[in-house]
Design a protein around this motif. Sequence first.
Motif, PDB file in Angstrom:
ATOM      1  N   GLU A   1       0.842  -1.197   0.000  1.00  0.00           N
ATOM      2  CA  GLU A   1       0.000   0.000   0.000  1.00  0.00           C
ATOM      3  C   GLU A   1       0.884   1.256   0.000  1.00  0.00           C
ATOM      4  OE1 GLU A   1      -2.798   0.703   3.376  1.00  0.00           O
ATOM      5  OE2 GLU A   1      -3.651  -1.158   2.577  1.00  0.00           O
ATOM      6  N   ARG A   2       1.934   1.190   0.871  1.00  0.00           N
ATOM      7  CA  ARG A   2       2.836   2.336   0.953  1.00  0.00           C
ATOM      8  C   ARG A   2       3.545   2.541  -0.395  1.00  0.00           C
ATOM      9  NH1 ARG A   2       6.952   1.193   4.809  1.00  0.00           N
ATOM     10  NH2 ARG A   2       5.280   0.368   6.074  1.00  0.00           N
ATOM     11  N   GLN A   3       3.959   1.410  -0.997  1.00  0.00           N
ATOM     12  CA  GLN A   3       4.621   1.503  -2.298  1.00  0.00           C
ATOM     13  C   GLN A   3       3.686   2.151  -3.311  1.00  0.00           C
ATOM     14  OE1 GLN A   3       7.684   1.069  -3.024  1.00  0.00           O
ATOM     15  NE2 GLN A   3       8.140   0.379  -0.959  1.00  0.00           N
ATOM     16  N   ALA A   4       2.417   1.750  -3.236  1.00  0.00           N
ATOM     17  CA  ALA A   4       1.448   2.311  -4.171  1.00  0.00           C
ATOM     18  C   ALA A   4       1.334   3.814  -3.934  1.00  0.00           C
ATOM     19  CB  ALA A   4       0.099   1.633  -3.992  1.00  0.00           C
ATOM     20  N   GLY A   5       1.424   4.202  -2.643  1.00  0.00           N
ATOM     21  CA  GLY A   5       1.384   5.625  -2.297  1.00  0.00           C
ATOM     22  C   GLY A   5       2.562   6.364  -2.927  1.00  0.00           C
ATOM     23  N   TYR A   6       3.731   5.723  -2.874  1.00  0.00           N
ATOM     24  CA  TYR A   6       4.914   6.352  -3.465  1.00  0.00           C
ATOM     25  C   TYR A   6       4.772   6.420  -4.978  1.00  0.00           C
ATOM     26  CZ  TYR A   6       7.292   5.841   1.030  1.00  0.00           C
ATOM     27  OH  TYR A   6       7.650   5.938   2.334  1.00  0.00           O
ATOM     28  N   ALA A   7       4.164   5.354  -5.543  1.00  0.00           N
ATOM     29  CA  ALA A   7       3.974   5.344  -6.997  1.00  0.00           C
ATOM     30  C   ALA A   7       3.082   6.512  -7.387  1.00  0.00           C
ATOM     31  CB  ALA A   7       3.363   4.024  -7.441  1.00  0.00           C
ATOM     32  N   ALA A   8       2.169   6.862  -6.472  1.00  0.00           N
ATOM     33  CA  ALA A   8       1.282   7.988  -6.757  1.00  0.00           C
ATOM     34  C   ALA A   8       2.074   9.297  -6.785  1.00  0.00           C
ATOM     35  CB  ALA A   8       0.182   8.045  -5.717  1.00  0.00           C
ATOM     36  N   MET A   9       3.303   9.263  -6.263  1.00  0.00           N
ATOM     37  CA  MET A   9       4.146  10.466  -6.267  1.00  0.00           C
ATOM     38  C   MET A   9       4.794  10.676  -7.643  1.00  0.00           C
ATOM     39  SD  MET A   9       4.272  11.574  -3.068  1.00  0.00           S
ATOM     40  CE  MET A   9       5.655  12.687  -3.202  1.00  0.00           C
ATOM     41  N   ARG A  10       4.521   9.747  -8.565  1.00  0.00           N
ATOM     42  CA  ARG A  10       5.224   9.758  -9.840  1.00  0.00           C
ATOM     43  C   ARG A  10       5.172  11.119 -10.526  1.00  0.00           C
ATOM     44  NH1 ARG A  10       2.981   6.254 -14.616  1.00  0.00           N
ATOM     45  NH2 ARG A  10       1.672   8.105 -14.686  1.00  0.00           N
ATOM     46  N   ASP A  11       3.999  11.720 -10.542  1.00  0.00           N
ATOM     47  CA  ASP A  11       3.871  12.971 -11.285  1.00  0.00           C
ATOM     48  C   ASP A  11       4.017  14.200 -10.400  1.00  0.00           C
ATOM     49  OD1 ASP A  11       3.449  11.535 -13.628  1.00  0.00           O
ATOM     50  OD2 ASP A  11       1.371  11.154 -13.000  1.00  0.00           O
ATOM     51  N   VAL A  12       4.395  13.955  -9.162  1.00  0.00           N
ATOM     52  CA  VAL A  12       4.530  15.088  -8.245  1.00  0.00           C
ATOM     53  C   VAL A  12       5.961  15.613  -8.318  1.00  0.00           C
ATOM     54  CG1 VAL A  12       4.519  15.712  -5.798  1.00  0.00           C
ATOM     55  CG2 VAL A  12       2.792  14.141  -6.704  1.00  0.00           C
ATOM     56  N   GLU A  13       6.095  16.916  -8.457  1.00  0.00           N
ATOM     57  CA  GLU A  13       7.454  17.472  -8.523  1.00  0.00           C
ATOM     58  C   GLU A  13       8.011  17.666  -7.127  1.00  0.00           C
ATOM     59  OE1 GLU A  13       9.123  20.221 -11.195  1.00  0.00           O
ATOM     60  OE2 GLU A  13       7.182  20.494 -12.176  1.00  0.00           O
ATOM     61  N   PRO A  14       9.236  17.235  -6.905  1.00  0.00           N
ATOM     62  CA  PRO A  14       9.779  17.346  -5.554  1.00  0.00           C
ATOM     63  C   PRO A  14      10.293  18.749  -5.205  1.00  0.00           C
ATOM     64  CG  PRO A  14      11.273  16.086  -6.957  1.00  0.00           C
ATOM     65  CD  PRO A  14      10.117  16.473  -7.808  1.00  0.00           C
ATOM     66  N   PHE A  15       9.374  19.582  -4.740  1.00  0.00           N
ATOM     67  CA  PHE A  15       9.751  20.899  -4.209  1.00  0.00           C
ATOM     68  C   PHE A  15       9.791  20.814  -2.695  1.00  0.00           C
ATOM     69  CE2 PHE A  15       8.295  22.447  -8.337  1.00  0.00           C
ATOM     70  CZ  PHE A  15       9.265  23.401  -8.614  1.00  0.00           C
ATOM     71  N   THR A  16      10.724  21.496  -2.061  1.00  0.00           N
ATOM     72  CA  THR A  16      10.725  21.536  -0.599  1.00  0.00           C
ATOM     73  C   THR A  16       9.616  22.497  -0.158  1.00  0.00           C
ATOM     74  OG1 THR A  16      12.272  23.366  -0.541  1.00  0.00           O
ATOM     75  CG2 THR A  16      13.210  21.144  -0.472  1.00  0.00           C
ATOM     76  N   ARG A  17       9.360  22.509   1.147  1.00  0.00           N
ATOM     77  CA  ARG A  17       8.279  23.368   1.641  1.00  0.00           C
ATOM     78  C   ARG A  17       8.539  24.831   1.335  1.00  0.00           C
ATOM     79  NH1 ARG A  17       8.467  21.742   7.228  1.00  0.00           N
ATOM     80  NH2 ARG A  17       7.990  23.918   7.635  1.00  0.00           N
ATOM     81  N   ASP A  18       9.853  25.176   1.331  1.00  0.00           N
ATOM     82  CA  ASP A  18      10.160  26.581   1.052  1.00  0.00           C
ATOM     83  C   ASP A  18      10.553  26.807  -0.412  1.00  0.00           C
ATOM     84  OD1 ASP A  18      12.335  25.016   1.688  1.00  0.00           O
ATOM     85  OD2 ASP A  18      13.419  26.591   2.766  1.00  0.00           O
ATOM     86  N   GLY A  19      10.121  25.861  -1.271  1.00  0.00           N
ATOM     87  CA  GLY A  19      10.174  26.155  -2.701  1.00  0.00           C
ATOM     88  C   GLY A  19      11.437  25.791  -3.464  1.00  0.00           C
ATOM     89  N   SER A  20      12.361  25.029  -2.859  1.00  0.00           N
ATOM     90  CA  SER A  20      13.539  24.609  -3.632  1.00  0.00           C
ATOM     91  C   SER A  20      13.203  23.342  -4.409  1.00  0.00           C
ATOM     92  CB  SER A  20      14.707  24.272  -2.706  1.00  0.00           C
ATOM     93  OG  SER A  20      15.241  25.409  -2.154  1.00  0.00           O
ATOM     94  N   ARG A  21      13.605  23.324  -5.663  1.00  0.00           N
ATOM     95  CA  ARG A  21      13.354  22.115  -6.469  1.00  0.00           C
ATOM     96  C   ARG A  21      14.560  21.186  -6.303  1.00  0.00           C
ATOM     97  NH1 ARG A  21      12.586  17.983  -9.325  1.00  0.00           N
ATOM     98  NH2 ARG A  21      11.466  17.997 -11.320  1.00  0.00           N
ATOM     99  N   VAL A  22      14.313  19.956  -5.854  1.00  0.00           N
ATOM    100  CA  VAL A  22      15.396  18.976  -5.748  1.00  0.00           C
ATOM    101  C   VAL A  22      15.285  18.045  -6.952  1.00  0.00           C
ATOM    102  CG1 VAL A  22      16.341  17.086  -4.357  1.00  0.00           C
ATOM    103  CG2 VAL A  22      15.435  19.133  -3.226  1.00  0.00           C
TER     104      VAL A  22
END
Length: 757
Positions: A426-447
């Motif tokens: 289930e957790r893996q599926a949750g991470y898979a759902a992150m596929r299209d999410v861009e990894p920005f930090t809370r204060d807006g830095s793109r990693v």
Amino acid sequence: MLTAAAAARTILTRLHEVMASRSHAQAKLNTVVQTIATSLDSEVCSVYLLREGMLELFATEGLAQEAVHVTRMAIGEGLVGTIAEQCGTLNLAEAASHPDFQYRPETGEDKFHSFAGVPIVRRERAVGVLCVQHVEPRRYEEVEIEALQTVAMVVSELIANAELVDEDEARSLAALSTDPERLTGLPLVKGLASGIAVFHQPRITIEHVVAEDTDAERQRVYSAFDRMREQIDKMASQAEFGAGGEHEEVLATYRMFAYDEGWSRRINEAIDSGLTAEAAIERVQQRTRMRMRQIDDPLLADRMHDLEDLANRLLRIVSGQLGTAASQGLRSDAILIARNLGPAELLEYDKRRLKGVILEEGSLTAHVVIVARAMGIPVLGRVRGLRGAVREGDHLLLDGDQGSATVRPAPAMVEAFEARFAKSRERQAGYAAMRDVEPFTRDGSRVTVMINAGLRDDLPLLGLTGADGIGLFRTEFQFLVSATLPARERQTRLYRDVLDSAGDRPVVFRTVDIGGDKVLPYLRHNDGEVEENPAMGWRALRVALDREGLMKSQARSLLEAAAGRTLNVMFPMVSEVWEFDAARAVFEAQLGWLRKQKKRLPDAIRYGVMLEVPALAEMLDQLAPKVSFLSIGTNDLTQFLFAADRSNPKLAERYDWLSPAILRFIKRVLAGTTGFPIDVTVCGEMGGRRLEALALIGLGIRRLSITPAAVGPIKELVRRIDVAEIGAAMNGWLAQPPPNMRAALTEWAIAHAIEID
Ligand code: PEP
Ligand code: MG
């Protein structure tokens, strides 16, 4: 007094005739018990065999014939059941005084006092019991027990040929009758797996026990010993034993046993008693196992594993069954058991069928572990006594998250495990759902989160994880899975496919990094020289620059594959700036040649280096103006900073990636590149772990190239981080290191509601 060999020989000669006769199995068994009773001067001799989950009296001399096929015992019930359960011998002057004794009136056994019984073993499982009884209360002589054990091997062959027992049933019953056991180790690749134990080096099944020609058998053993000694000597001279992380200690023990006169003498004696070479080796091994069981000494137990390894090797040579489990058709739910593996050996397995790997050795950054991580296969390492506790065919629950494995689990354990497994999916599926999410930090830095890859099979992972590109393509994997040096066309094809499947996303190709624990049998030192320290030896760019043909062919392949696109090429193990210049010159020369041939060229070439040798960090002012990017290889960097071989299991847990020394070092590298327009990435295993990634982001790292399975968890982490907060905390800790950096970071993460792994 009769020697064990002579006693067994007399019986075996008689049994040989019985076995060769044309009578049916039951008649043979009847003759077998009569023969043994006469030869051992015993009033009773009986054979019990497994049928429908019970040990059934199949033949007897001396007990009431009416009891045959009537008397039945469960595994663990009575003396016979105890022998089968424990797969051990009983030798009692007074049977009735044993706590497990059970009286069976139908057999008429009340007049017999003494009792000796041995298990009849097939594929390491008891499939029956052979026993003798006497009226007179006496313990049996050692030679008699030995003779019984030898005869039990013959009976085992007889029942296998006649298919008198169902071996699968025996296997599942043995599993049921043996308690679950929990093994602990070091989690090397996280994940859960439920499956069946398969030994990388399978145990040999002995088909023929009684020899036709004793001289010929002796000759077979002599030549097998010669071959085994040759192999061991060769291993010692090539220093490529196992995955490169094996120690001299093991090799020294192997040699000691291989040349041990006592061992070969005992095998010869067993052959003298009438056994085949295979049966003699196994017989001696059984005897040693039994003796060792009585000695509770972990050091000796380790040596016993070495001897088991060697005996198995000898058996494989003598029987001609040389392949590993990879060549024997893997079952679809296999959990591989081995002392250690090389990356190439692991790659021989079908990853769809391999559910997990458990090693007696192994370390986090050994390449076999990196390959397993890339294949998405959980690995548990450093499991002491593994091969003694697990048997081929055992059910295993592998917990690569918590660092344990349960052997022969009880149904309730399986249920609990399945529930956790479902949660983790289930957790893996949750991470898979992150596929299209861009990894920005809370204060807006793109990693930037990229993946490490190296196999054609890895390519779909780019799309599945939604990573920003391939930050490290380990080109040597293609070389590792080939039997010969891959031709230029094959290299080009792979690189082109990689670029095609990456589309717009960047791919960083690292030129071959062989040597160390990545050994190519077809590429050796010209002079056959042995390296004391292969990790610090002739490897990676050093090999490529010395074998210019190799580098030229790879350069051409990469340039051709990247025609009309951007080529990012990176050199491993650069230690001095001139090495980068020399490597780049090889590429430029090939580019010049292609230009002359009017071939289509890459639109742009970006050159970079791996920063993994500390010396290079002192030269950043010279290097930085020449490169487009740097990638910090923390796997090698750590081993060189701490002078700790990354493949050495003894050092596996010794140094922490979160030590101030490493973190300060990385910070200094970042500072050394300030003002230059270059990308700095971390591409070692460290970046794929949440707590470590948090620290790296706190140091100022904004580009990670990690194992594909970690992309979801790391993206999720990034979104929880406030760069300013963790940056300030890291600055404080680096200036004034806390006693335990890991503990400090963990506490910080918890306080900031950041889950760690
Ligand atoms: C490293 O050394 O950190 C690295 C990424 O390269 P490899 O593990 O292939 O040596
Ligand atoms: Mg490296």
